[in-house]
Design an enzyme around this catalytic site. Structure first.
Site, PDB file in Angstrom:
ATOM      1  N   LYS A 156      40.029  32.040  27.654  1.00 55.61           N
ATOM      2  CA  LYS A 156      40.196  32.858  28.857  1.00 55.61           C
ATOM      3  C   LYS A 156      41.637  32.853  29.314  1.00 55.61           C
ATOM      4  O   LYS A 156      42.282  31.791  29.373  1.00 55.61           O
ATOM      5  CB  LYS A 156      39.346  32.304  30.005  1.00 55.61           C
ATOM      6  CG  LYS A 156      37.871  32.601  29.903  1.00 55.61           C
ATOM      7  CD  LYS A 156      37.248  32.348  31.264  1.00 55.61           C
ATOM      8  CE  LYS A 156      35.776  32.668  31.279  1.00 55.61           C
ATOM      9  NZ  LYS A 156      35.214  32.514  32.631  1.00 55.61           N
ATOM     10  N   HIS A 206      24.596  35.778  35.592  1.00 57.24           N
ATOM     11  CA  HIS A 206      25.765  35.769  36.482  1.00 57.24           C
ATOM     12  C   HIS A 206      25.237  35.860  37.910  1.00 57.24           C
ATOM     13  O   HIS A 206      24.663  36.869  38.304  1.00 57.24           O
ATOM     14  CB  HIS A 206      26.674  36.965  36.163  1.00 57.24           C
ATOM     15  CG  HIS A 206      27.809  37.142  37.126  1.00 57.24           C
ATOM     16  ND1 HIS A 206      29.139  37.020  36.761  1.00 57.24           N
ATOM     17  CD2 HIS A 206      27.822  37.426  38.448  1.00 57.24           C
ATOM     18  CE1 HIS A 206      29.911  37.211  37.823  1.00 57.24           C
ATOM     19  NE2 HIS A 206      29.136  37.476  38.861  1.00 57.24           N
ATOM     20  N   ARG A 290      38.771  38.822  47.439  1.00 52.55           N
ATOM     21  CA  ARG A 290      38.848  40.205  47.943  1.00 52.55           C
ATOM     22  C   ARG A 290      37.440  40.706  48.180  1.00 52.55           C
ATOM     23  O   ARG A 290      36.472  40.020  47.855  1.00 52.55           O
ATOM     24  CB  ARG A 290      39.508  41.068  46.861  1.00 52.55           C
ATOM     25  CG  ARG A 290      38.739  40.930  45.536  1.00 52.55           C
ATOM     26  CD  ARG A 290      39.187  41.895  44.488  1.00 52.55           C
ATOM     27  NE  ARG A 290      38.720  41.539  43.156  1.00 52.55           N
ATOM     28  CZ  ARG A 290      37.557  41.899  42.635  1.00 52.55           C
ATOM     29  NH1 ARG A 290      36.700  42.611  43.340  1.00 52.55           N
ATOM     30  NH2 ARG A 290      37.228  41.540  41.410  1.00 52.55           N
ATOM     31  N   ARG A 336      26.053  51.239  39.002  1.00 51.94           N
ATOM     32  CA  ARG A 336      27.394  51.833  38.949  1.00 51.94           C
ATOM     33  C   ARG A 336      27.330  53.115  38.123  1.00 51.94           C
ATOM     34  O   ARG A 336      26.977  53.083  36.936  1.00 51.94           O
ATOM     35  CB  ARG A 336      28.398  50.860  38.334  1.00 51.94           C
ATOM     36  CG  ARG A 336      28.623  49.622  39.180  1.00 51.94           C
ATOM     37  CD  ARG A 336      29.892  48.916  38.763  1.00 51.94           C
ATOM     38  NE  ARG A 336      29.956  47.568  39.310  1.00 51.94           N
ATOM     39  CZ  ARG A 336      31.026  46.791  39.242  1.00 51.94           C
ATOM     40  NH1 ARG A 336      32.120  47.224  38.655  1.00 51.94           N
ATOM     41  NH2 ARG A 336      31.010  45.574  39.756  1.00 51.94           N
TER      42      ARG A 336
HETATM   43  P1  ADP Z   1      33.923  43.116  40.878  1.00 47.03           P
HETATM   44  O1  ADP Z   1      34.486  41.781  40.466  1.00 47.03           O
HETATM   45  O2  ADP Z   1      34.211  43.488  42.284  1.00 47.03           O
HETATM   46  O3  ADP Z   1      32.540  43.295  40.458  1.00 47.03           O
HETATM   47  P2  ADP Z   1      35.210  44.528  38.713  1.00 47.03           P
HETATM   48  O4  ADP Z   1      35.331  43.360  37.800  1.00 47.03           O
HETATM   49  O5  ADP Z   1      34.434  45.705  38.280  1.00 47.03           O
HETATM   50  O6  ADP Z   1      34.762  44.170  40.155  1.00 47.03           O
HETATM   51  O7  ADP Z   1      36.687  44.961  39.081  1.00 47.03           O
HETATM   52  C1  ADP Z   1      36.929  45.831  40.152  1.00 47.03           C
HETATM   53  C2  ADP Z   1      38.100  46.672  39.831  1.00 47.03           C
HETATM   54  O8  ADP Z   1      39.246  45.871  39.767  1.00 47.03           O
HETATM   55  C3  ADP Z   1      38.021  47.393  38.519  1.00 47.03           C
HETATM   56  O9  ADP Z   1      38.677  48.613  38.692  1.00 47.03           O
HETATM   57  C4  ADP Z   1      38.774  46.480  37.580  1.00 47.03           C
HETATM   58  O10 ADP Z   1      39.292  47.186  36.493  1.00 47.03           O
HETATM   59  C5  ADP Z   1      39.853  45.982  38.500  1.00 47.03           C
HETATM   60  N1  ADP Z   1      40.379  44.635  38.236  1.00 47.03           N
HETATM   61  C6  ADP Z   1      39.839  43.466  38.619  1.00 47.03           C
HETATM   62  N2  ADP Z   1      40.635  42.430  38.286  1.00 47.03           N
HETATM   63  C7  ADP Z   1      41.704  42.947  37.682  1.00 47.03           C
HETATM   64  C8  ADP Z   1      42.903  42.399  37.102  1.00 47.03           C
HETATM   65  N3  ADP Z   1      43.187  41.100  37.115  1.00 47.03           N
HETATM   66  N4  ADP Z   1      43.770  43.252  36.545  1.00 47.03           N
HETATM   67  C9  ADP Z   1      43.519  44.564  36.547  1.00 47.03           C
HETATM   68  N5  ADP Z   1      42.437  45.136  37.085  1.00 47.03           N
HETATM   69  C10 ADP Z   1      41.537  44.359  37.638  1.00 47.03           C
HETATM   70  P1  ADP Z   2      36.728  38.317  35.189  1.00 51.20           P
HETATM   71  O1  ADP Z   2      37.853  37.715  35.965  1.00 51.20           O
HETATM   72  O2  ADP Z   2      37.193  39.260  34.140  1.00 51.20           O
HETATM   73  O3  ADP Z   2      35.628  38.807  36.057  1.00 51.20           O
HETATM   74  P2  ADP Z   2      35.036  36.006  34.558  1.00 51.20           P
HETATM   75  O4  ADP Z   2      35.624  34.663  34.302  1.00 51.20           O
HETATM   76  O5  ADP Z   2      34.363  36.229  35.850  1.00 51.20           O
HETATM   77  O6  ADP Z   2      36.175  37.086  34.341  1.00 51.20           O
HETATM   78  O7  ADP Z   2      34.049  36.356  33.378  1.00 51.20           O
HETATM   79  C1  ADP Z   2      33.528  37.656  33.244  1.00 51.20           C
HETATM   80  C2  ADP Z   2      32.135  37.582  32.662  1.00 51.20           C
HETATM   81  O8  ADP Z   2      32.159  36.930  31.392  1.00 51.20           O
HETATM   82  C3  ADP Z   2      31.153  36.787  33.481  1.00 51.20           C
HETATM   83  O9  ADP Z   2      30.527  37.570  34.480  1.00 51.20           O
HETATM   84  C4  ADP Z   2      30.148  36.345  32.421  1.00 51.20           C
HETATM   85  O10 ADP Z   2      29.258  37.367  32.099  1.00 51.20           O
HETATM   86  C5  ADP Z   2      31.029  36.103  31.233  1.00 51.20           C
HETATM   87  N1  ADP Z   2      31.448  34.695  31.125  1.00 51.20           N
HETATM   88  C6  ADP Z   2      32.507  34.133  31.749  1.00 51.20           C
HETATM   89  N2  ADP Z   2      32.610  32.831  31.471  1.00 51.20           N
HETATM   90  C7  ADP Z   2      31.585  32.536  30.635  1.00 51.20           C
HETATM   91  C8  ADP Z   2      31.145  31.354  29.951  1.00 51.20           C
HETATM   92  N3  ADP Z   2      31.798  30.198  30.056  1.00 51.20           N
HETATM   93  N4  ADP Z   2      30.045  31.450  29.172  1.00 51.20           N
HETATM   94  C9  ADP Z   2      29.383  32.614  29.044  1.00 51.20           C
HETATM   95  N5  ADP Z   2      29.746  33.748  29.652  1.00 51.20           N
HETATM   96  C10 ADP Z   2      30.844  33.731  30.435  1.00 51.20           C
HETATM   97 MG    MG Z   3      34.528  37.646  37.344  1.00 50.46          MG
END
Ligand code: ADP
Ligand code: ADP
Ligand code: MG
Length: 443
Positions: A156, A206, A290, A336
């Site tokens: 990650k 999740h 946020r 969505r």
């Molecule tokens: P949530 O976590 O609110 O469910 P999403 O993961 O769908 O939302 O992200 C919300 C919006 O923010 C999306 O348009 C996603 O592409 C954008 N986004 C979130 N984190 C980042 C990041 N670190 N860099 C760029 N875009 C991001």
């Molecule tokens: P983002 O910042 O892009 O939202 P997250 O760390 O929240 O990233 O991870 C995005 C998604 O990936 C999670 O909602 C989950 O579905 C999956 N995920 C993240 N960490 C793990 C893990 N350790 N094992 C399995 N699935 C994971």
């Molecule tokens: Mg996340």
């Protein structure tokens, strides 16, 4: 607070403008070249053109946004989600200009925006974290860490978000191969090549907890959401409350989120994300500092207006309620509706929205920033609308979602509407027996 600048676009800009107006606060919209006709521009009391269509030249241009806020006499800036909402530098620039950032302190955004640092905070708050490693720099370090953590692992990006910057590795060989690529990708996407490892938790859900904290020491939760239906590690369907959660697990996970928010001195609305295993064990994954896309489902089952509370908190007021005032009433689901091609790995399909018929009726809320005739722009994210359906229980909420989908028509761009119609009839979705890779297994 008299006037707030909304540093965002689309449905979340509309949502924030409505909350501001309801609180008697004026709202200033911003727009790029592509968005001059946006619905949020029409709804706001004033609008500022902030630059060209590319996000880097407009919604990611912090100098233009701060200048727009200053020149319109705004006293606060609401960042929405995505774009600059989790950039500590943006919050700092706003503070330096003498304005209020609607969100937590710069130092909090900084700490929780670094997922490796956030794991440390969770540990200090006695919140269980996914077994994992500190940041790893070399292949040797990564392989040693992975053997400790246990394969399969996820690499990650510490600064990752939006489902980006996550890669699996099942063996030491695969890890050696993907680490350099992950580092390069993280550097170009997030300007930070820090990578750490987590054990991949298979078959988990999740589950995330909405928290609110004011500047007077009050920290509350408004219960949890289940966001297990994901593609490309991004959410497609969310539910509140999480279906089938034992009351004791609900209590523990909500308490854990509040404990973490307290530990970091959190102020504002935030979301603490967890993975929940089938036997009720949960692990912290990250905190989003946020408002979240799926916040409306929590609003309709708790009757708390999360954006209104964000504005109150930013204005220095206490929360308008106590934890004891919050109870769960009914169930809600959010679908969505994105301009994406489900047959092509849900890749975005921008284009002209020639038709947009929106559903209505009891238990139906649609949050959108678009009307028929608008263009879903290739420059930004592919969401057209959020369909939120709710009722006295989960079965009613899902039945209303099916009916609403039958009324919803999108033409001009491929969309996720047909996918949602199909998914709502899947037996696992009906019973709530889904996990984070469920949808990918179906496709
Ligand atoms: P949530 O976590 O609110 O469910 P999403 O993961 O769908 O939302 O992200 C919300 C919006 O923010 C999306 O348009 C996603 O592409 C954008 N986004 C979130 N984190 C980042 C990041 N670190 N860099 C760029 N875009 C991001
Ligand atoms: P983002 O910042 O892009 O939202 P997250 O760390 O929240 O990233 O991870 C995005 C998604 O990936 C999670 O909602 C989950 O579905 C999956 N995920 C993240 N960490 C793990 C893990 N350790 N094992 C399995 N699935 C994971
Ligand atoms: Mg996340």
């Amino acid at each position: 607070m008299r006037r707030v600048l909304v540093a965002n676009r689309g449905e979340i800009a509309v949502r924030v403008i409505r909350a501001a107006h309801a609180a008697g606060i004026e709202a200033v919209a911003v727009h790029s070249d592509a968005d001059a006709e946006g619905q949020w521009v029409r709804l706001a009391d004033a609008a500022v053109h902030i630059g060209k269509s590319a996000a880097a030249k407009s919604y990611l241009n912090s100098a233009a946004l701060v200048e727009a806020a200053v020149s319109t006499g705004s006293d606060a800036v609401h960042p929405g989600y995505g774009f600059l909402s989790e950039r500590p530098g943006f919050a700092k620039e706003i503070g330096d200009a003498g304005l209020t950032f609607v969100g937590p302190a710069v130092s909090t955004i900084e700490m929780m925006g670094d997922k490796a640092a956030a794991r440390g905070a969770a540990e200090r708050a006695d919140v269980p974290i996914v077994p994992g490693s500190p940041p790893v720099a070399t292949v040797d370090e990564a392989v040693a860490a992975a053997e400790d953590v246990g394969f399969p692992v996820l690499l990650k990006a510490a600064a990752g978000g939006g489902g980006r910057g996550i890669r699996p590795a099942h063996t030491a060989e695969e890890l050696a191969e993907v680490l350099p690529a992950a580092q390069a990708e993280a550097r170009s996407a997030f300007n930070d090549d820090s990578i750490y490892l987590e054990r991949a938790i298979v078959g988990a859900r999740h589950v995330e907890v909405q928290v609110l904290a004011d500047g007077h020491g009050n920290v509350v939760h408004t219960f949890e959401r289940d966001c297990s239906v994901q593609r490309r590690r991004q959410k497609l369907i969310e539910e509140a409350p999480a279906p089938g959660l034992a009351p004791e697990t609900r209590q523990r996970i909500n308490d854990a989120a509040v404990r973490l928010a307290r530990q970091v001195g959190y102020v504002g609305a935030g979301t603490v994300e967890f993975l929940l295993t089938p036997d009720g064990e949960f692990f912290f994954i990250e905190m989003n500092t946020r408002i979240q896309v799926e916040h409306p489902i929590s609003e309709v089952v708790t009757d708390v207006d999360l954006v209104a509370e964000q504005l109150r908190i930013a204005a220095g007021l206490p929360l308008s309620f106590d934890q004891d005032d919050v109870s769960l009433d009914g169930a809600a689901v959010e679908l969505r509706i994105n301009a994406e091609d489900p047959d092509n790995d849900f890749q975005p399909t921008p284009g002209n929205l020639s038709r947009l018929d929106l559903p209505g009726g009891p238990g139906v809320r649609v949050d959108t920033g678009f009307v028929a005739g608008d263009r879903i722009s290739p420059f930004y994210d592919s969401m057209i609308a959020k369909l939120i359906c709710f009722g006295p229980d989960r079965d009613v909420a899902l039945a209303r979602a099916r009916q609403a989908l039958s009324e919803l028509h999108v033409d001009g761009v491929p969309s996720t509407v047909a996918t949602h119609r199909r998914l709502l009839d899947e037996p696992e979705l009906r019973t709530g027996a889904v996990h984070t890779r469920w949808l990918e297994g179906l496709c």
